[in-house]
Design a protein around this motif. Sequence first.
Motif, PDB file in Angstrom:
ATOM      1  N   LEU A  81       0.812  -1.254  -0.067  1.00 54.80           N
ATOM      2  CA  LEU A  81      -0.058  -0.006   0.035  1.00 54.80           C
ATOM      3  C   LEU A  81       0.792   1.346   0.090  1.00 54.80           C
ATOM      4  O   LEU A  81       0.488   2.061  -0.798  1.00 54.80           O
ATOM      5  N   THR A  82       1.737   1.339   1.007  1.00 54.89           N
ATOM      6  CA  THR A  82       2.587   2.597   1.075  1.00 54.89           C
ATOM      7  C   THR A  82       3.474   2.888  -0.078  1.00 54.89           C
ATOM      8  O   THR A  82       3.287   3.791  -0.763  1.00 54.89           O
ATOM      9  N   SER A  83       4.040   1.648  -0.765  1.00 57.42           N
ATOM     10  CA  SER A  83       4.897   1.728  -1.757  1.00 57.42           C
ATOM     11  C   SER A  83       4.013   2.227  -3.075  1.00 57.42           C
ATOM     12  O   SER A  83       4.567   3.096  -3.845  1.00 57.42           O
ATOM     13  N   SER A  84       2.933   1.940  -3.286  1.00 52.12           N
ATOM     14  CA  SER A  84       2.111   2.168  -4.410  1.00 52.12           C
ATOM     15  C   SER A  84       1.763   3.559  -4.199  1.00 52.12           C
ATOM     16  O   SER A  84       1.883   4.374  -5.213  1.00 52.12           O
TER      17      SER A  84
ATOM     18  N   CYS B  66      11.441   2.177  -3.400  1.00 48.35           N
ATOM     19  CA  CYS B  66       9.954   2.783  -2.309  1.00 48.35           C
ATOM     20  C   CYS B  66      10.096   1.514  -1.225  1.00 48.35           C
ATOM     21  O   CYS B  66      10.087   1.528   0.001  1.00 48.35           O
ATOM     22  N   ILE B  67       9.816   0.230  -1.866  1.00 53.71           N
ATOM     23  CA  ILE B  67       9.629  -1.028  -0.881  1.00 53.71           C
ATOM     24  C   ILE B  67      10.803  -1.293  -0.297  1.00 53.71           C
ATOM     25  O   ILE B  67      10.622  -1.828   0.957  1.00 53.71           O
ATOM     26  N   GLY B  68      11.919  -1.025  -0.849  1.00 49.79           N
ATOM     27  CA  GLY B  68      13.222  -1.418  -0.239  1.00 49.79           C
ATOM     28  C   GLY B  68      13.833  -0.489   0.760  1.00 49.79           C
ATOM     29  O   GLY B  68      14.575  -0.698   1.466  1.00 49.79           O
ATOM     30  N   ALA B  69      13.095   0.690   0.802  1.00 51.15           N
ATOM     31  CA  ALA B  69      13.801   1.987   1.576  1.00 51.15           C
ATOM     32  C   ALA B  69      13.605   1.314   3.311  1.00 51.15           C
ATOM     33  O   ALA B  69      12.692   0.810   3.565  1.00 51.15           O
ATOM     34  N   PHE B  70      14.673   1.822   3.873  1.00 46.03           N
ATOM     35  CA  PHE B  70      14.938   0.910   5.215  1.00 46.03           C
ATOM     36  C   PHE B  70      15.304   2.105   6.108  1.00 46.03           C
ATOM     37  O   PHE B  70      14.750   2.746   6.936  1.00 46.03           O
ATOM     38  N   GLY B  71      16.490   2.922   5.735  1.00 45.09           N
ATOM     39  CA  GLY B  71      16.918   3.902   6.895  1.00 45.09           C
ATOM     40  C   GLY B  71      16.246   4.807   6.947  1.00 45.09           C
ATOM     41  O   GLY B  71      15.580   5.234   8.153  1.00 45.09           O
TER      42      GLY B  71
ATOM     43  N   LEU C  48       8.217  -4.432   4.929  1.00 41.95           N
ATOM     44  CA  LEU C  48       9.136  -5.590   4.986  1.00 41.95           C
ATOM     45  C   LEU C  48      10.496  -5.171   5.308  1.00 41.95           C
ATOM     46  O   LEU C  48      10.911  -6.211   6.018  1.00 41.95           O
ATOM     47  N   PRO C  49      11.155  -4.201   4.825  1.00 39.73           N
ATOM     48  CA  PRO C  49      12.652  -4.170   5.612  1.00 39.73           C
ATOM     49  C   PRO C  49      12.658  -4.180   7.248  1.00 39.73           C
ATOM     50  O   PRO C  49      13.540  -4.514   7.610  1.00 39.73           O
ATOM     51  N   VAL C  50      11.799  -3.478   7.524  1.00 43.56           N
ATOM     52  CA  VAL C  50      11.578  -3.427   8.848  1.00 43.56           C
ATOM     53  C   VAL C  50      11.266  -4.721   9.614  1.00 43.56           C
ATOM     54  O   VAL C  50      11.776  -5.146  10.588  1.00 43.56           O
ATOM     55  N   THR C  51      10.345  -5.530   8.824  1.00 47.27           N
ATOM     56  CA  THR C  51      10.308  -7.049   9.532  1.00 47.27           C
ATOM     57  C   THR C  51      11.467  -7.552   9.483  1.00 47.27           C
ATOM     58  O   THR C  51      11.845  -8.469  10.483  1.00 47.27           O
ATOM     59  N   LEU C  52      12.236  -7.510   8.376  1.00 48.47           N
ATOM     60  CA  LEU C  52      13.623  -8.132   8.137  1.00 48.47           C
ATOM     61  C   LEU C  52      14.335  -7.847   9.384  1.00 48.47           C
ATOM     62  O   LEU C  52      14.976  -8.720  10.128  1.00 48.47           O
ATOM     63  N   TYR C  53      14.604  -6.527   9.735  1.00 53.82           N
ATOM     64  CA  TYR C  53      15.639  -6.030  10.825  1.00 53.82           C
ATOM     65  C   TYR C  53      14.969  -6.243  11.933  1.00 53.82           C
ATOM     66  O   TYR C  53      15.696  -6.799  12.928  1.00 53.82           O
ATOM     67  N   LEU C  54      13.674  -6.175  12.430  1.00 58.70           N
ATOM     68  CA  LEU C  54      13.165  -6.546  13.871  1.00 58.70           C
ATOM     69  C   LEU C  54      13.606  -8.081  14.101  1.00 58.70           C
ATOM     70  O   LEU C  54      13.805  -8.472  14.983  1.00 58.70           O
TER      71      LEU C  54
END
Lengths: 353, 353, 248, 248
Positions: free
Chosen positions: C51-54, C193-198, C214-220
């Motif tokens: 949703l956010t990336s779209s 957009c979908i890969g933006a993390f920092g 998704l990147p936050v999920t990965l990090y958490l």
Amino acid sequence: MSFLEVRDLCLDVGDFELSGIGLKAEKGDYLALIGPTGSGKSLLLETIIGFYGPEKGRIILEGKDITNFPPDMRQISIVYQDHVLFPHMDIFENIAYALRKKLRDKKQIEAEVKQIAGVLGIGELLHRKPATLSGGEKQRAAIARSLVVRPKLLLLDEPFSALDARTKEKLREMLKKAINEYSTTVLHVTHDFEDVWALANRVVVIRKGEVMQAGDPESVFKRPSPDFVAEFLGTNVLKGCVKALEGKLTVVEAEGMKIYSSDPAEPGEGVTVSIRPEEIILAREALESSARNTVQGRVSGVFKKEHLVVVEVEIGNAEIKAVITPTSCEMLGLEPGREIYAVFKASNARIIR
Amino acid sequence: MSFLEVRDLCLDVGDFELSGIGLKAEKGDYLALIGPTGSGKSLLLETIIGFYGPEKGRIILEGKDITNFPPDMRQISIVYQDHVLFPHMDIFENIAYALRKKLRDKKQIEAEVKQIAGVLGIGELLHRKPATLSGGEKQRAAIARSLVVRPKLLLLDEPFSALDARTKEKLREMLKKAINEYSTTVLHVTHDFEDVWALANRVVVIRKGEVMQAGDPESVFKRPSPDFVAEFLGTNVLKGCVKALEGKLTVVEAEGMKIYSSDPAEPGEGVTVSIRPEEIILAREALESSARNTVQGRVSGVFKKEHLVVVEVEIGNAEIKAVITPTSCEMLGLEPGREIYAVFKASNARIIR
Amino acid sequence: WFRTFTVGIACTFTFLLFMTIGTLLFVLKPSDLLSSLLSEEMLYSMKLSMLTSSASTISVMCCSIPTAYALSRFSFPGKSVIKTVLGLPMAFPELVMGLALLLLFGQGFLGPYLEALGIKVTFSKLGIIIAQFFVAFPYAVRVIYSTFEDINPRYEQVSRSFGYGEFETFRHVTLPMARSGLFASGVITFARCIGAFGAVLVLAGGSYMHTEVLPVTLYLNISYGNLEMAITSGILLMGIAFLAILSF
Amino acid sequence: WFRTFTVGIACTFTFLLFMTIGTLLFVLKPSDLLSSLLSEEMLYSMKLSMLTSSASTISVMCCSIPTAYALSRFSFPGKSVIKTVLGLPMAFPELVMGLALLLLFGQGFLGPYLEALGIKVTFSKLGIIIAQFFVAFPYAVRVIYSTFEDINPRYEQVSRSFGYGEFETFRHVTLPMARSGLFASGVITFARCIGAFGAVLVLAGGSYMHTEVLPVTLYLNISYGNLEMAITSGILLMGIAFLAILSF
């Protein structure tokens, strides 16, 4: 054994293609390769120099098969249209760089550079960077760099095509002088007929990666063989059929005309006759002359072409073009509709098949 | 008031520059702009069409000052060397696109497209995409698209320079026909003299963003005015001084020769005489003729140039070039060192200052 | 030997890169992958990411097409400054962008005003979109700019000469000619957009099931030591990146 | 109006971007900035960042020049695969790269073998260099590749025709002609290495005064709520990015 022999070369690189090109050149020949754009002329040169490896065929230089030699072992130089001088070296360095693999001695290198610079009139420019030179100067430097190593073979890839008419002419003369002095065998790709007339002793006409005709310039232009070559070179082409033989002459009935040709042919054979426009004389009356062909026609068009005049004459169903001087045109009072006689020699009516 | 007037146009865009260009054209004129590469010819066209705004100067079309008009208000069309057909539309769409701002009615648009396609012989190609056409076909389509809107002014920016000799010739004829039919005023930038002879009724010679000479082709070529133009056009140029007047003729002593010219000049004046190479007759003996100039010299060089022969004759300290046919060359047995007479009319020895 | 040497190096490092990525793909059993994929957290994260990336991709495209066109075709004061600024993100760490946005939208500057309007940027879903927008925007302008630069302005000039205005010309000529380039830019923008993390982490925070993309999920999940979930989100992100590259 | 519209959008968004970055620059009092700058943590972080980035930049350049040259000039099997793989990182999140490296060098795969040799990659300074290398390498290859592509191979061809071999030609002709492009790539690579966050965080961990490079300092201090330190490291990173852009 020829000095250079290219045998049945095939290569396809997408846009351009060679299909079974064969060439021969003797030592000291100046071979011009002409043909329309996109006919694979440059590709041929880049295959000879070793930029591309052919899919099929052989390249033989001085009796050695160099097809699989790396470019640095071939001793073939090339001059491109866009000069390709190294931008980070000045002209002296550019020319000296070419020599460094051959000569170790600095003084000798300097002497050689000075000599070729003298021949090509770039002595004053040796300490300038290529970017500061004019197009003609750059090209002279590029020729100097390629010639100074006395290559077995010099390839020229439309070296003059980016220059204006005057510069071209000057460069042709200089190139001629330099080539004589360094006695090199040359393969010159061009689409400018003037290069051919001014420089070459042999011509090869190429279309779509195939050799269409080869020979000395005189014979290729006077007697262009396949239809395409004749069309490309701008001659009159008439289709006809051999009617009879009269002594040494062949009589051809072509598009309503009876044409005498001194070329041999069999009666009944279907042939094409080529007559170069500048070998046709126009006259108001049918004059007694040594020329065997005198045909009556009607002027259908008069066009200026550079400083000459092209007259289109309708004869029977055909139309032929003659090239005459503006003065003659005025004298004859040529204008569309006027009756006129076209006169040409039997030896100028070439039979092509 | 001229139909098109360009007044004192100045513009500097880095590589190219216009410095005070002035031009005039009447309705229906076909004006050729020639000059060496880099002389700012294309820049001039792009300023006229409105791509660049000039720093100084005015462009006046049909009495209206259009200098500050946006391009879409000028009713000027352009054909570039690289055709610039829209790749996402087929040929029909390309041409129709040009019309849509002018005409609403679909049928009328279709009729107009069909008409111009007929004139330029591209009726068969209307439903093909530009990428599938040959160079000549693309250029014909581009010309069609530009002409169909019946622009006040048509600009041609070296439209034929990427084509081969045969295609060029055909296209020139078609263009001529189309221009007549649509009766357009044309500005044609070229560096090919053939375009000038075949198409133009007026010529403007440009160098480094300045107009060097303007006039009808005949007079510009026969009587090139400043030194540069003469050099550029390839004529014989001799510097000398007027010695006397004999009746209506001016006698000039130029580089050791005594030349009669029919152009007026003051005795004692320093002048330059221009003689076109093709207006010089070479003869073995000093013949009695209506030509007033007969000078003796020695052949110093014989060169082929296309299908003609250029003979260089050393006369006194000067060298002049004559262009003759290969047949004459053979008949006269010309070779370096041979004594020869150069004959030309007083009216062909043009005095330029 | 020079040829062999250079080709060897090229292959070695690509192989290493390949292996690295391959490890990610094959370290997990398919059943583990599936169960992670269907976990509530992952589903939430995927949905939020999409949703956010779209949203941010659409906003980025809407803004970057006019910007790139203006940069490519018109000359106006400050153009070279804009070009330099837009070149920045190539070397500019996302994280710093996130910090700058946090300060801008935080308590010190715009934060209170926006909050008065009922808009909360920091630590909210809107923050995700804004972070993604600012990360992807300069990049998208660069790519679209080069697409427009590849189109010879003479096409537009010819269209103008037939009486079409600037916008009509843009719509009928430039846009259709740039179509495939614009499509590719859109895909790349979406992937970025979908890969933006920092930037997302700093501006929107990385709170479980709230601003968890998704990147936050990965990090958490790496932090929790929950490798299955981390790897699963890594694979998802990689898949999207691959799709983007292939369409470019 | 179309012109005004597009130029307007271009200016608006650049202004927004500018303001964002400006906020970062002017939010801190110079005295606070200075004291943060001279704190032990910041000095450690700066030194470590410089050292690791220099090391990784040098390795990246040494590997990417031959790789880019091979891709640009030679044809060999697998070339198109390599090109695709090297295109990935444009859309590939750093974080995923970090995760993949963590798995590769972690306990499951190469970790035990390397440890037997006394080499520790995860949660170590070497890990920082490796993470930076993999983040910057594909990007550097892309940039250098385009530098080489801009050099007409005919220059090399001419040099070859005078009897110079492939390497001699590379050294005397290609390298000098590519000099300025290579310098710019080096600077960009350095900026990317020093700004790498996601991959470094995951592979080397973000432990205080141990694997703490500038981006990690920024992140850690935001987490602690210590904004001065975070902003200071942000400014440092931005300064480096600006220098890189200007030299590009």
